[in-house]
Write an enzyme that holds these catalytic residues in place. Structure first.
Site, PDB file in Angstrom:
ATOM      1  N   ALA A 122       1.290 -33.101   1.817  1.00 28.45           N
ATOM      2  CA  ALA A 122       0.068 -33.285   1.027  1.00 28.45           C
ATOM      3  C   ALA A 122       0.295 -34.478   0.108  1.00 28.45           C
ATOM      4  CB  ALA A 122      -0.226 -32.025   0.230  1.00 28.45           C
ATOM      5  N   GLY A 154       3.063 -30.227   3.734  1.00 26.70           N
ATOM      6  CA  GLY A 154       1.817 -30.037   4.474  1.00 26.70           C
ATOM      7  C   GLY A 154       1.908 -30.502   5.923  1.00 26.70           C
ATOM      8  N   GLU A 202       3.462 -27.714   7.710  1.00 27.79           N
ATOM      9  CA  GLU A 202       2.465 -26.628   7.685  1.00 27.79           C
ATOM     10  C   GLU A 202       1.342 -26.857   8.697  1.00 27.79           C
ATOM     11  OE1 GLU A 202       2.136 -27.153   3.416  1.00 27.79           O
ATOM     12  OE2 GLU A 202       2.625 -25.044   3.116  1.00 27.79           O
ATOM     13  N   GLU A 224       8.780 -28.461  -1.204  1.00 29.62           N
ATOM     14  CA  GLU A 224       7.910 -28.292  -2.378  1.00 29.62           C
ATOM     15  C   GLU A 224       8.634 -27.856  -3.647  1.00 29.62           C
ATOM     16  OE1 GLU A 224       7.115 -27.351   0.668  1.00 29.62           O
ATOM     17  OE2 GLU A 224       5.034 -27.866   1.099  1.00 29.62           O
TER      18      GLU A 224
HETATM   19  N1  CAA Z   1       2.104 -38.197  -0.650  1.00 29.28           N
HETATM   20  C1  CAA Z   1       1.676 -39.420  -1.001  1.00 29.28           C
HETATM   21  N2  CAA Z   1       2.245 -40.564  -0.565  1.00 29.28           N
HETATM   22  C2  CAA Z   1       3.323 -40.443   0.236  1.00 29.28           C
HETATM   23  C3  CAA Z   1       3.829 -39.189   0.644  1.00 29.28           C
HETATM   24  C4  CAA Z   1       3.169 -38.020   0.155  1.00 29.28           C
HETATM   25  N3  CAA Z   1       3.539 -36.795   0.506  1.00 29.28           N
HETATM   26  N4  CAA Z   1       4.908 -39.392   1.431  1.00 29.28           N
HETATM   27  C5  CAA Z   1       5.064 -40.727   1.519  1.00 29.28           C
HETATM   28  N5  CAA Z   1       4.112 -41.367   0.813  1.00 29.28           N
HETATM   29  C6  CAA Z   1       3.926 -42.800   0.645  1.00 29.28           C
HETATM   30  C7  CAA Z   1       4.913 -43.370  -0.341  1.00 29.28           C
HETATM   31  O1  CAA Z   1       4.473 -43.174  -1.676  1.00 29.28           O
HETATM   32  C8  CAA Z   1       4.934 -44.822   0.057  1.00 29.28           C
HETATM   33  O2  CAA Z   1       3.800 -45.459  -0.446  1.00 29.28           O
HETATM   34  P1  CAA Z   1       3.933 -46.926  -1.152  1.00 29.28           P
HETATM   35  O3  CAA Z   1       4.383 -47.815  -0.029  1.00 29.28           O
HETATM   36  O4  CAA Z   1       2.540 -47.202  -1.610  1.00 29.28           O
HETATM   37  O5  CAA Z   1       4.937 -46.781  -2.226  1.00 29.28           O
HETATM   38  C9  CAA Z   1       4.774 -44.757   1.567  1.00 29.28           C
HETATM   39  O6  CAA Z   1       4.220 -43.471   1.858  1.00 29.28           O
HETATM   40  C10 CAA Z   1       6.090 -44.883   2.311  1.00 29.28           C
HETATM   41  O7  CAA Z   1       6.949 -43.884   1.798  1.00 29.28           O
HETATM   42  P2  CAA Z   1       8.470 -44.180   1.331  1.00 29.28           P
HETATM   43  O8  CAA Z   1       8.573 -45.578   0.808  1.00 29.28           O
HETATM   44  O9  CAA Z   1       8.886 -43.069   0.431  1.00 29.28           O
HETATM   45  O10 CAA Z   1       9.212 -44.115   2.740  1.00 29.28           O
HETATM   46  P3  CAA Z   1      10.726 -43.701   3.001  1.00 29.28           P
HETATM   47  O11 CAA Z   1      10.991 -44.023   4.431  1.00 29.28           O
HETATM   48  O12 CAA Z   1      11.623 -44.295   1.990  1.00 29.28           O
HETATM   49  O13 CAA Z   1      10.791 -42.107   2.794  1.00 29.28           O
HETATM   50  C11 CAA Z   1      10.017 -39.851   3.055  1.00 29.28           C
HETATM   51  C12 CAA Z   1      10.080 -41.267   3.665  1.00 29.28           C
HETATM   52  C13 CAA Z   1      11.428 -39.229   3.035  1.00 29.28           C
HETATM   53  C14 CAA Z   1       9.116 -39.011   3.957  1.00 29.28           C
HETATM   54  C15 CAA Z   1       9.464 -39.927   1.626  1.00 29.28           C
HETATM   55  O14 CAA Z   1       8.266 -40.697   1.652  1.00 29.28           O
HETATM   56  C16 CAA Z   1       9.123 -38.596   1.028  1.00 29.28           C
HETATM   57  O15 CAA Z   1      10.044 -37.881   0.610  1.00 29.28           O
HETATM   58  N6  CAA Z   1       7.829 -38.241   0.975  1.00 29.28           N
HETATM   59  C17 CAA Z   1       7.390 -37.022   0.352  1.00 29.28           C
HETATM   60  C18 CAA Z   1       7.708 -35.834   1.236  1.00 29.28           C
HETATM   61  C19 CAA Z   1       7.288 -34.555   0.545  1.00 29.28           C
HETATM   62  O16 CAA Z   1       7.840 -34.173  -0.467  1.00 29.28           O
HETATM   63  N7  CAA Z   1       6.293 -33.857   1.127  1.00 29.28           N
HETATM   64  C20 CAA Z   1       5.790 -32.617   0.564  1.00 29.28           C
HETATM   65  C21 CAA Z   1       4.589 -32.893  -0.288  1.00 29.28           C
HETATM   66  S1  CAA Z   1       4.085 -31.460  -1.192  1.00 29.28           S
HETATM   67  C22 CAA Z   1       3.101 -30.585  -0.128  1.00 29.28           C
HETATM   68  O17 CAA Z   1       2.934 -30.920   1.033  1.00 29.28           O
HETATM   69  C23 CAA Z   1       2.466 -29.373  -0.746  1.00 29.28           C
HETATM   70  C24 CAA Z   1       1.824 -28.430   0.175  1.00 29.28           C
HETATM   71  O18 CAA Z   1       2.442 -27.565   0.764  1.00 29.28           O
HETATM   72  C25 CAA Z   1       0.398 -28.444   0.330  1.00 29.28           C
END
Ligand code: CAA
Length: 277
Positions: free
Chosen positions: A63, A108, A111, A131
């Site tokens: 998400a 998400g 999920e 999360e």
């Molecule tokens: N939400 C918003 N933006 C996201 C995102 C997310 N979940 N995941 C990645 N992005 C964006 C980054 O902010 C980045 O944007 P910018 O270029 O504008 O900075 C772009 O995607 C590329 O991401 P990274 O530079 O971080 O890429 P990376 O290769 O270094 O890392 C990754 C990849 C390990 C997947 C890392 O992006 C990451 O950890 N993302 C978050 C993963 C996460 O925690 N997901 C769970 C979200 S909470 C949820 O989903 C709640 C629920 O149950 C409903």
């Protein structure tokens, strides 16, 4: 639509989450567009769907954390409901949905893949519910579906530790059915990327499903899904009703008629062109 693509290939529909710059993260707009895309599927023609993410790196990285970062308690609950409503729509969609997981399937992303009927992935896929590291619980069904798909103990370990797992471990614990790698020639050059190998396998599986009697396939999905929610005595009754529902259909007559005909004369063996009727 800005963030969702739809392509129809004969009896197969392919829905692609197309927000590659944010690794296909699910914001409210993506959720709304996905809901619209599912509503628009022509169920008279399409018999199986594939859900995937744009690009080679990510299926869905969760998400949208930016959008969630300022939510109030009430808004957080409403955002959870928005995701859950969509994911229930996918889970109970009349025809099978295959998740072709082409990279990150976190939060998400894991999920939404779990709301699909079947998960297959490329070897760069990574699954997880990170999360608790963000100060929240999984909010789009992760606490419920992961515990049902793998063991409750394994689900709890993954969720409490926020540990992401690679494709081979996801396969080992039964979260995905198969893992696809890039194909190379003798010199080691990539001839087919892992994503292309994954999509070819997904389309082959979808075509195999689409070739079966559609009412029967739909009823199998409903029998399995509904039966898993009740005790075995009620579940068996659900199956009986859906089994009975197939009789007198054109497809039941054609499928059984074909089998009986080929017993008399093996030259009459042919693929049945099921009519969805
Ligand atoms: N939400 C918003 N933006 C996201 C995102 C997310 N979940 N995941 C990645 N992005 C964006 C980054 O902010 C980045 O944007 P910018 O270029 O504008 O900075 C772009 O995607 C590329 O991401 P990274 O530079 O971080 O890429 P990376 O290769 O270094 O890392 C990754 C990849 C390990 C997947 C890392 O992006 C990451 O950890 N993302 C978050 C993963 C996460 O925690 N997901 C769970 C979200 S909470 C949820 O989903 C709640 C629920 O149950 C409903």
């Amino acid at each position: 639509m800005e963030f969702v693509l739809y392509e129809q290939k004969d009896k197969i529909g392919i829905i692609t989450i197309n927000r590659e710059k944010a690794l296909n993260a699910l914001n409210s707009q993506v959720l709304d567009e996905l809901s619209e895309a599912f509503d628009a599927v022509d169920l008279n023609v399409v018999r199986c769907l594939i859900l995937t993410g744009a690009g080679e790196k990510s299926f869905v990285a969760g998400a949208d954390i930016g959008e969630m970062s300022t939510l109030t308690k009430a808004e957080g609950e409403a955002f959870g409901k928005k995701g859950n409503d969509l994911f229930r729509k996918i889970e109970s969609f009349p025809i099978p949905v295959i998740a072709a997981v082409n990279g990150f399937a976190l939060g998400g992303g894991c999920e939404i893949s779990m709301s699909c009927d079947i998960r297959i992935c490329s070897d760069n896929a990574m699954f997880g519910q990170p999360e608790v590291g963000l100060g929240i619980t999984p909010g789009f069904g992760g606490t419920q579906r992961l515990a049902r798909l793998v063991s409750p103990g394994m689900a709890k370990q993954l969720i409490y530790t926020a540990r992401n797992i690679k494709a081979d471990e996801a396969y080992r614990i039964g979260l995905v059915n198969a893992v696809y790698s890039a194909e190379t020639d003798e010199a080691g050059n990539v001839t087919v990327s892992a994503k292309d190998a994954l999509m070819a396998a997904a389309e082959k599986m979808a075509a195999g499903i689409a070739a079966q009697a559609p009412i029967a396939v739909r009823n199998c999905k409903k029998a399995i899904n509904d039966g898993l929610q009740v005790n075995i005595d009620e579940a068996i009754v659900i199956e009986e009703k859906l089994f009975g529902d197939c009789f007198e259909t054109e497809d039941q007559k054609a499928g059984m008629g074909n089998f009986l005909k080929k017993k008399d004369d093996p030259t009459k063996v042919k693929v049945v062109d099921f009519k969805n009727a």
